[in-house]
Design a protein around this motif. Structure first.
Motif, PDB file in Angstrom:
ATOM      1  N   TRP A 233       0.834  -1.195   0.000  1.00 37.12           N
ATOM      2  CA  TRP A 233       0.000   0.000   0.000  1.00 37.12           C
ATOM      3  C   TRP A 233       0.871   1.249   0.000  1.00 37.12           C
ATOM      4  O   TRP A 233       2.000   1.242   0.518  1.00 37.12           O
ATOM      5  N   SER A 234       0.365   2.308  -0.560  1.00 36.66           N
ATOM      6  CA  SER A 234       1.066   3.591  -0.546  1.00 36.66           C
ATOM      7  C   SER A 234       1.116   4.118   0.880  1.00 36.66           C
ATOM      8  O   SER A 234       0.083   4.380   1.490  1.00 36.66           O
ATOM      9  N   ASP A 235       2.314   4.257   1.416  1.00 36.69           N
ATOM     10  CA  ASP A 235       2.465   4.643   2.824  1.00 36.69           C
ATOM     11  C   ASP A 235       2.159   6.123   3.053  1.00 36.69           C
ATOM     12  O   ASP A 235       1.599   6.505   4.088  1.00 36.69           O
ATOM     13  N   LYS A 236       2.496   6.956   2.086  1.00 38.92           N
ATOM     14  CA  LYS A 236       2.272   8.389   2.226  1.00 38.92           C
ATOM     15  C   LYS A 236       0.781   8.703   2.288  1.00 38.92           C
ATOM     16  O   LYS A 236      -0.007   8.229   1.468  1.00 38.92           O
ATOM     17  N   THR A 330      -2.006   6.221  -7.676  1.00 44.45           N
ATOM     18  CA  THR A 330      -2.282   5.468  -6.464  1.00 44.45           C
ATOM     19  C   THR A 330      -1.886   6.322  -5.261  1.00 44.45           C
ATOM     20  O   THR A 330      -0.770   6.859  -5.207  1.00 44.45           O
ATOM     21  N   ASN A 331      -2.798   6.474  -4.316  1.00 47.20           N
ATOM     22  CA  ASN A 331      -2.496   7.272  -3.127  1.00 47.20           C
ATOM     23  C   ASN A 331      -3.385   6.806  -1.981  1.00 47.20           C
ATOM     24  O   ASN A 331      -4.414   6.159  -2.196  1.00 47.20           O
ATOM     25  N   SER A 332      -2.969   7.127  -0.772  1.00 46.62           N
ATOM     26  CA  SER A 332      -3.713   6.722   0.420  1.00 46.62           C
ATOM     27  C   SER A 332      -4.286   7.932   1.135  1.00 46.62           C
ATOM     28  O   SER A 332      -3.614   8.961   1.279  1.00 46.62           O
ATOM     29  N   ILE A 333      -5.537   7.799   1.563  1.00 46.42           N
ATOM     30  CA  ILE A 333      -6.147   8.797   2.436  1.00 46.42           C
ATOM     31  C   ILE A 333      -6.661   8.074   3.674  1.00 46.42           C
ATOM     32  O   ILE A 333      -6.928   6.872   3.646  1.00 46.42           O
ATOM     33  N   VAL A 334      -6.781   8.797   4.769  1.00 50.39           N
ATOM     34  CA  VAL A 334      -7.272   8.240   6.022  1.00 50.39           C
ATOM     35  C   VAL A 334      -8.469   9.086   6.433  1.00 50.39           C
ATOM     36  O   VAL A 334      -8.401  10.323   6.421  1.00 50.39           O
ATOM     37  N   SER A 335      -9.580   8.428   6.785  1.00 51.30           N
ATOM     38  CA  SER A 335     -10.784   9.193   7.110  1.00 51.30           C
ATOM     39  C   SER A 335     -11.555   8.543   8.255  1.00 51.30           C
ATOM     40  O   SER A 335     -11.374   7.361   8.563  1.00 51.30           O
ATOM     41  N   SER A 336     -12.429   9.338   8.856  1.00 54.14           N
ATOM     42  CA  SER A 336     -13.333   8.806   9.883  1.00 54.14           C
ATOM     43  C   SER A 336     -14.715   8.527   9.285  1.00 54.14           C
ATOM     44  O   SER A 336     -15.712   8.533   9.991  1.00 54.14           O
ATOM     45  N   PHE A 337     -14.744   8.294   7.962  1.00 53.12           N
ATOM     46  CA  PHE A 337     -15.995   8.062   7.251  1.00 53.12           C
ATOM     47  C   PHE A 337     -16.506   6.640   7.491  1.00 53.12           C
ATOM     48  O   PHE A 337     -15.989   5.908   8.333  1.00 53.12           O
ATOM     49  N   ASN A 338     -17.535   6.240   6.723  1.00 56.18           N
ATOM     50  CA  ASN A 338     -18.114   4.909   6.898  1.00 56.18           C
ATOM     51  C   ASN A 338     -17.965   4.005   5.677  1.00 56.18           C
ATOM     52  O   ASN A 338     -18.135   2.801   5.786  1.00 56.18           O
ATOM     53  N   ARG A 339     -17.668   4.573   4.532  1.00 53.40           N
ATOM     54  CA  ARG A 339     -17.535   3.774   3.312  1.00 53.40           C
ATOM     55  C   ARG A 339     -16.287   4.182   2.543  1.00 53.40           C
ATOM     56  O   ARG A 339     -15.873   5.339   2.598  1.00 53.40           O
ATOM     57  N   ALA A 364      -2.466  10.500  11.697  1.00 53.23           N
ATOM     58  CA  ALA A 364      -1.999  10.329  10.325  1.00 53.23           C
ATOM     59  C   ALA A 364      -1.703  11.668   9.665  1.00 53.23           C
ATOM     60  O   ALA A 364      -0.766  11.789   8.863  1.00 53.23           O
ATOM     61  N   ALA A 365      -2.496  12.682  10.006  1.00 56.12           N
ATOM     62  CA  ALA A 365      -2.260  14.021   9.449  1.00 56.12           C
ATOM     63  C   ALA A 365      -0.915  14.572   9.902  1.00 56.12           C
ATOM     64  O   ALA A 365      -0.202  15.223   9.133  1.00 56.12           O
ATOM     65  N   LEU A 366      -0.572  14.311  11.145  1.00 54.02           N
ATOM     66  CA  LEU A 366       0.698  14.815  11.683  1.00 54.02           C
ATOM     67  C   LEU A 366       1.882  13.978  11.217  1.00 54.02           C
ATOM     68  O   LEU A 366       2.943  14.506  10.868  1.00 54.02           O
ATOM     69  N   GLY A 367       1.719  12.657  11.230  1.00 54.17           N
ATOM     70  CA  GLY A 367       2.814  11.771  10.845  1.00 54.17           C
ATOM     71  C   GLY A 367       2.997  11.672   9.343  1.00 54.17           C
ATOM     72  O   GLY A 367       4.110  11.436   8.861  1.00 54.17           O
ATOM     73  N   GLY A 368       1.891  11.833   8.595  1.00 56.73           N
ATOM     74  CA  GLY A 368       1.968  11.814   7.138  1.00 56.73           C
ATOM     75  C   GLY A 368       2.148  10.446   6.515  1.00 56.73           C
ATOM     76  O   GLY A 368       2.312  10.331   5.305  1.00 56.73           O
ATOM     77  N   ARG A 369       2.091   9.383   7.341  1.00 59.26           N
ATOM     78  CA  ARG A 369       2.290   8.031   6.817  1.00 59.26           C
ATOM     79  C   ARG A 369       1.308   7.062   7.473  1.00 59.26           C
ATOM     80  O   ARG A 369       0.993   7.194   8.652  1.00 59.26           O
ATOM     81  N   LEU A 370       0.858   6.069   6.711  1.00 59.53           N
ATOM     82  CA  LEU A 370       0.024   5.022   7.281  1.00 59.53           C
ATOM     83  C   LEU A 370       0.790   4.244   8.349  1.00 59.53           C
ATOM     84  O   LEU A 370       0.213   3.772   9.329  1.00 59.53           O
TER      85      LEU A 370
END
Length: 404
Positions: A233-236, A330-339, A364-370
């Motif tokens: 997975w894209s870590d960034k 390809t990129n990774s996002i992190v969310s508090s969503f449901n889907r 994740a916003a502060l660290g910038g990585r999964l």
């Protein structure tokens, strides 16, 4: 504008409550204004069960079913199975009720709750806030459940009082033992009364990440860093998003803000190349977070506060000029969503959305990585010194009441 004016006029004519654009997400508005323990509600959205966090049997249906109910035509439903989820213990300091449903989705998969009502019980229930229980019920839709519901608890009474509905709490208090909680014999022998029983120990439950591309691919935080490598997975983290009808309560935002304040005190902002977006669930929440300095705490580390709406959770996200969308990267996002199905959030089928709690999103916003674990890993402040985040803290309800 003409459409909204027509809807408002028609609503006034027929005695229907009308909420203007900007009022908030309907599920949050229902929790704040309409949900009540021991009642039944039909809604034309799959996340209608959000109101189960206030002890309401709230079921998402099709438009035709809703119209029938409005016309006083009996509503029919095939008798559902009842799946009991026994909660034990208490969440640890980094835990969030979101972790309960993320773990449960990992067990049941997106089809495991089909044809079932999920009923939560056990001593762990009383440790959860009303809005936290709403988070859990909200995402019952992701396992296919007909609805999810909690027994009436003191935290529901507190929430009703805070939202100017103390009289409902008083009425519910009088019926709690008889109608609004499981009978003693059910708690003593749950397997005898439920079609299936799942046991979850809150005290050992880790923060989870579900995804990408499906809300039931569960990875506990302790295994996330290694899994990112093995899965390729894209870590960034290109974007971190807090909000949606699942996680935009005052408690969620105040806990995440406590981490933001720690970072800003060290002169730190969100990681370079990471976009941080916050969507309040309602105008009441937005006004309260502005008054109580929560919005300021987010903006101090580089957040952009969006409208009181579903926003990026349902694809209302103008990300077209971002290279990762423009070039279908390809990129990774992190969310508090449901889907998190492909292309749901930004139209890019290669955007991997990992669902987690607001606290983990902030990390994740502060660290910038999964691979960054906010519970154990260090950050580097503006002076080049390493430090670790203290566990998040926040209020279940605003101590000064909700802003109006």
């Amino acid at each position: 504008r003409e459409i909204y004016e027509f809807l408002q006029a028609a609503s006034q004519r027929y005695g229907i409550a009308f909420w203007r654009p900007g009022s908030g997400i309907i599920h949050q508005l229902v929790l704040e204004n309409y949900a009540a323990p021991g009642t039944l509600m039909l809604g034309t959205d799959s996340h209608t069960p959000n109101a189960g966090g206030l002890g309401m049997l709230a079921i998402g249906v099709g438009g035709a079913d809703a119209v029938d109910a409005m016309a006083d035509i009996p509503w029919e439903l095939k008798a559902p199975r009842v799946l009991g989820v026994q909660l034990r213990g208490k969440l640890h300091e980094w835990g969030n009720p979101k972790d309960v449903i993320l773990a449960l989705a990992g067990k049941l998969t997106v089809r495991g709750g089909t044809g079932s009502i999920i009923e939560y019980f056990g001593d762990g229930v009383n440790s959860l806030s009303c809005t936290g229980m709403a988070t859990i019920c909200n995402m019952g839709a992701e396992v296919g459940a007909t609805t999810s519901v909690f027994p009436y608890t003191p935290s529901m009474a507190r929430y009703l009082a805070a939202t100017q509905r103390a009289a409902i709490a008083t009425a519910a208090d009088a019926q709690q033992a008889s109608y609004l909680s499981a009978d003693a014999q059910v708690a003593a022998d749950p397997a005898k009364y439920y079609d299936e029983v799942i046991d979850i120990d809150l005290s050992t439950l880790e923060p989870g990440y579900n995804g990408p591309f499906t809300p039931d691919l569960y990875t506990p935080r302790s295994k996330m860093s290694d899994t990112v490598k093995t899965e390729g997975w894209s870590d960034k983290v290109s974007a971190a998003l807090i909000g949606s009808c699942t996680n935009s309560s005052y408690q969620d935002l105040s806990r995440a803000a406590s981490l933001a304040r720690q970072a800003s005190a060290r002169g730190l902002r969100v990681a370079e190349g990471t976009e941080f977006l916050v969507s309040p669930g309602s105008e009441q929440i937005r006004a309260t977070m502005e008054r109580d300095g929560i919005q300021e705490a987010f903006e101090a580390i580089g957040a952009k506060v969006l409208a009181n709406a579903c926003g990026p959770c349902i694809g209302q996200w103008n990300r077209d000029e971002n290279p990762v969308v423009k070039n279908k990267e390809t990129n990774s996002i992190v969310s508090s969503f449901n889907r998190n199905f492909r292309a749901r959030n930004d139209g890019n089928p290669n955007t991997m959305n990992f669902l987690t709690s607001p606290e983990m999103v902030l990390g994740a916003a502060l660290g910038g990585r999964l691979s960054f674990n906010p519970m154990t890993d260090s950050l580097v402040d503006a002076k080049g010194q390493s430090f670790k985040l203290e566990p998040p803290s926040g209020d279940e309800l605003p101590t000064r009441g909700y802003a109006t």
